[in-house]
Design a protein around this motif. Structure first.
Motif, short mmCIF file in Angstrom:
data_model
loop_
_atom_site.label_atom_id
_atom_site.label_comp_id
_atom_site.label_asym_id
_atom_site.label_seq_id
_atom_site.Cartn_x
_atom_site.Cartn_y
_atom_site.Cartn_z
N VAL A 1 0.78 -1.10 -0.19
CA VAL A 1 0.00 0.28 0.10
C VAL A 1 0.41 0.54 0.11
CG1 VAL A 1 -1.71 1.31 1.65
CG2 VAL A 1 -2.33 -0.83 1.49
N LEU A 2 0.21 1.78 -0.85
CA LEU A 2 0.98 3.41 -0.80
C LEU A 2 -0.17 4.48 -0.56
CD1 LEU A 2 3.21 6.13 -1.29
CD2 LEU A 2 1.77 5.88 -3.78
N THR B 1 4.51 -1.18 3.60
CA THR B 1 3.96 0.31 3.31
C THR B 1 4.72 1.41 2.99
OG1 THR B 1 2.00 -0.20 5.02
CG2 THR B 1 2.22 2.16 4.25
N HIS B 2 4.85 2.17 1.50
CA HIS B 2 5.01 3.11 1.72
C HIS B 2 4.37 4.55 1.71
CE1 HIS B 2 7.82 0.42 -1.33
NE2 HIS B 2 8.17 0.17 -0.62
N ALA B 3 4.86 5.81 1.83
CA ALA B 3 4.47 6.60 2.40
C ALA B 3 4.83 8.09 1.88
CB ALA B 3 4.40 7.18 4.02
N VAL B 4 4.26 9.34 1.85
CA VAL B 4 4.82 9.74 1.09
C VAL B 4 3.22 11.05 1.73
CG1 VAL B 4 4.70 11.50 -0.91
CG2 VAL B 4 5.26 9.07 -0.95
N ILE B 5 4.25 12.35 2.20
CA ILE B 5 3.11 13.35 2.73
C ILE B 5 2.52 14.37 1.59
CG2 ILE B 5 3.25 15.27 4.26
CD1 ILE B 5 5.78 14.02 6.61
N THR C 1 7.95 1.29 -5.81
CA THR C 1 7.91 0.45 -6.15
C THR C 1 6.13 0.82 -6.22
OG1 THR C 1 9.04 -1.46 -4.79
CG2 THR C 1 7.03 -2.45 -6.27
N PRO C 2 5.79 0.02 -7.22
CA PRO C 2 3.82 0.64 -8.16
C PRO C 2 2.93 -0.54 -7.22
CG PRO C 2 5.84 -0.41 -9.80
CD PRO C 2 6.54 -0.37 -8.66
N PRO C 3 2.15 0.89 -6.26
CA PRO C 3 1.59 -0.21 -4.96
C PRO C 3 0.09 -0.96 -5.94
CG PRO C 3 1.31 2.44 -5.67
CD PRO C 3 2.36 1.92 -6.66
N ARG C 4 -0.08 -1.82 -5.14
CA ARG C 4 -1.34 -2.61 -4.98
C ARG C 4 -2.39 -1.68 -4.82
NH1 ARG C 4 -2.88 -8.94 -3.71
NH2 ARG C 4 -4.80 -8.71 -4.93
N VAL C 5 -2.51 -0.96 -3.57
CA VAL C 5 -3.67 0.50 -3.62
C VAL C 5 -2.57 1.56 -2.94
CG1 VAL C 5 -5.07 -0.13 -1.56
CG2 VAL C 5 -4.81 -2.09 -2.66
N ILE C 6 -3.61 2.55 -3.46
CA ILE C 6 -3.14 3.40 -2.64
C ILE C 6 -4.35 4.28 -1.65
CG2 ILE C 6 -2.12 5.36 -3.44
CD1 ILE C 6 -2.18 5.21 -6.57
N LYS C 7 -3.93 4.52 -0.58
CA LYS C 7 -4.63 4.99 0.16
C LYS C 7 -4.89 7.04 0.46
CE LYS C 7 -6.86 6.82 3.69
NZ LYS C 7 -6.30 7.39 5.85
#
Length: 398
Positions: free
Chosen positions: A2-3, A30-34, A64-70
């Motif tokens: 998840v991104l 999880t990857h995260a960008v503010i 990495t290209p995510p499966r889901v983006i929140k």
């Protein structure tokens, strides 16, 4: 994977910190960008600054290209940009029009322009009234009155008992949970159901804000008992040398333990049967134990010392402990003040306090030679059962 693209809430009750906590509780990478920086606390929002897309894009494109983006608190156009970058990813957008304290984050008319770029838009019932009806809306009813909370998605209505209280960060936690379950290939209806159940468990442990971290304490409970059960055979192996007449217990406290029922132990104790050590029960937080109370007591002074085991008194055990470098304190029961003798459980507290005062550090061993109606005893202290076991082996083996 998840991104998370969401705002930063310095209080940690909502925003990207909460998102990562929930996804971590699910074991989802999880990857995260503010996407927005806020000035706020648990009660009020003072300002918000949305980050420029080009800055965010540079951070996102190396991941990495995510499966889901929140998507959380972001400029509405961000959702369109993410769809263009990741046409095959599922996008869950938790729309935040305003804070619970009334601070306006986004213009409803601007949000409407971009809702079609998300697969699922999660928002509360008050926000839904401002935006209208869309086929991809998941509408939460936490703001409504009643003994239950309803979540609506298309023709589905999901319902769960309401947890009493007001909580900051429920929208972030719920939408992150939905995203996590979608990443685990749950159908959206099942992701909603499971996210509701998870959030209920979190809120039952929370106070004022969504405290996902308290749910993770359940892992510590499992790990504490599992650690005791795994090491039990080693204690039984040397039990013929260590188990006293009153029986033996290996007490291992949770890091936050305040009473003996937050200490793992063996109910019924370890006992000798025909010269061989046997356990009456597997590890549990139930039942009372002197060693459990000792663990709670020493943790008041040295929180990392979470384990206590009682060992039968043998003079040579004490001598070996001293020779092999363990910190040993002799407790003379005859010197106990009368008020200590008369109060149940106070002897153990006083004993540990005396040892710490004299040694100026956590004791490895406290022993006494017995008293009227009291069996002579050695108590061994340590960080965990493995460390205590090694100390005991130093004492009993020549």
């Amino acid at each position: 994977m998840v991104l998370v693209v969401a705002g930063f809430d310095p209080s940690g009750g909502a925003g990207i910190i909460q998102d990562v906590k929930v996804l971590s509780a699910l074991g989802v990478k999880t990857h995260a960008v503010i996407s927005a920086l806020t000035v706020q606390n648990e009660n009020r929002v003072f300002s918000v600054n949305f980050r420029d897309w080009e800055e965010m894009r540079k951070e996102i494109e190396v991941l990495t290209p995510p499966r889901v983006i929140k998507v959380g608190l972001s400029a509405p156009e961000t959702v369109k940009r993410l769809r263009e970058m990741f046409p095959d990813s599922a996008i869950v957008w938790n729309v935040v029009l305003e804070s619970s304290s009334g601070f306006g984050f986004q213009d409803p008319e601007e949000v409407k322009k971009f809702v079609e770029y998300a697969d699922y838009v999660i928002l509360n019932s008050e926000e839904a009234k401002k935006l209208g009806e869309y086929n991809n809306f998941i509408v939460t009813g936490g703001h409504e009155k009643g003994n239950t909370v309803k979540v609506k998605y298309r023709d589905f209505v999901f319902e769960i008992p309401r947890v009493p209280g007001e909580f900051h960060g429920t929208g972030c936690a719920f939408s992150s949970a939905v995203s996590g379950f979608l990443a685990m290939s749950y159908p959206v209806e099942e992701a909603i159901r499971s996210a509701m159940e998870l959030l209920k468990k979190i809120l039952e442990r929370s106070s004022g804000v969504v405290e996902t971290e308290k749910l993770l304490r359940d892992w510590y409970r499992y790990d504490t008992l599992n650690t005791l059960d795994e090491i039990l055979p080693e204690f039984l192996e040397i039990g013929h040398l260590t188990v006293p007449e009153v029986g033996q217990n290996v007490s291992y406290a949770l890091p936050w333990a305040k009473n003996e029922f937050e200490v793992g132990k063996f109910p019924g104790r370890i006992r000798l049967k025909e010269g061989k050590a046997v356990a009456v029960s597997c590890a549990s937080f139930k039942d009372k134990s002197h060693t459990a109370r000792m663990a709670v007591t020493i943790m008041r002074y040295h929180p990392h010392m979470r384990c206590v085991v009682n060992v039968r008194y043998e003079r040579e055990y004490v001598e070996r402990a001293k020779k092999r470098g363990l910190k040993v304190f002799h407790y003379d029961r005859s010197k106990e003040p009368k008020e200590v003798q008369e109060k149940e459980g106070q002897s153990m507290v006083w004993m540990i306090e005396q040892a710490i005062a004299e040694l100026k550090s956590p004791p490895d061993v406290i022993y006494d030679k017995g008293w009227w109606g009291k069996e002579a005893m050695i108590r061994v202290f340590g960080r965990n059962p493995k460390e205590v076991l090694e100390k005991i082996k130093l004492m009993v083996r020549e």
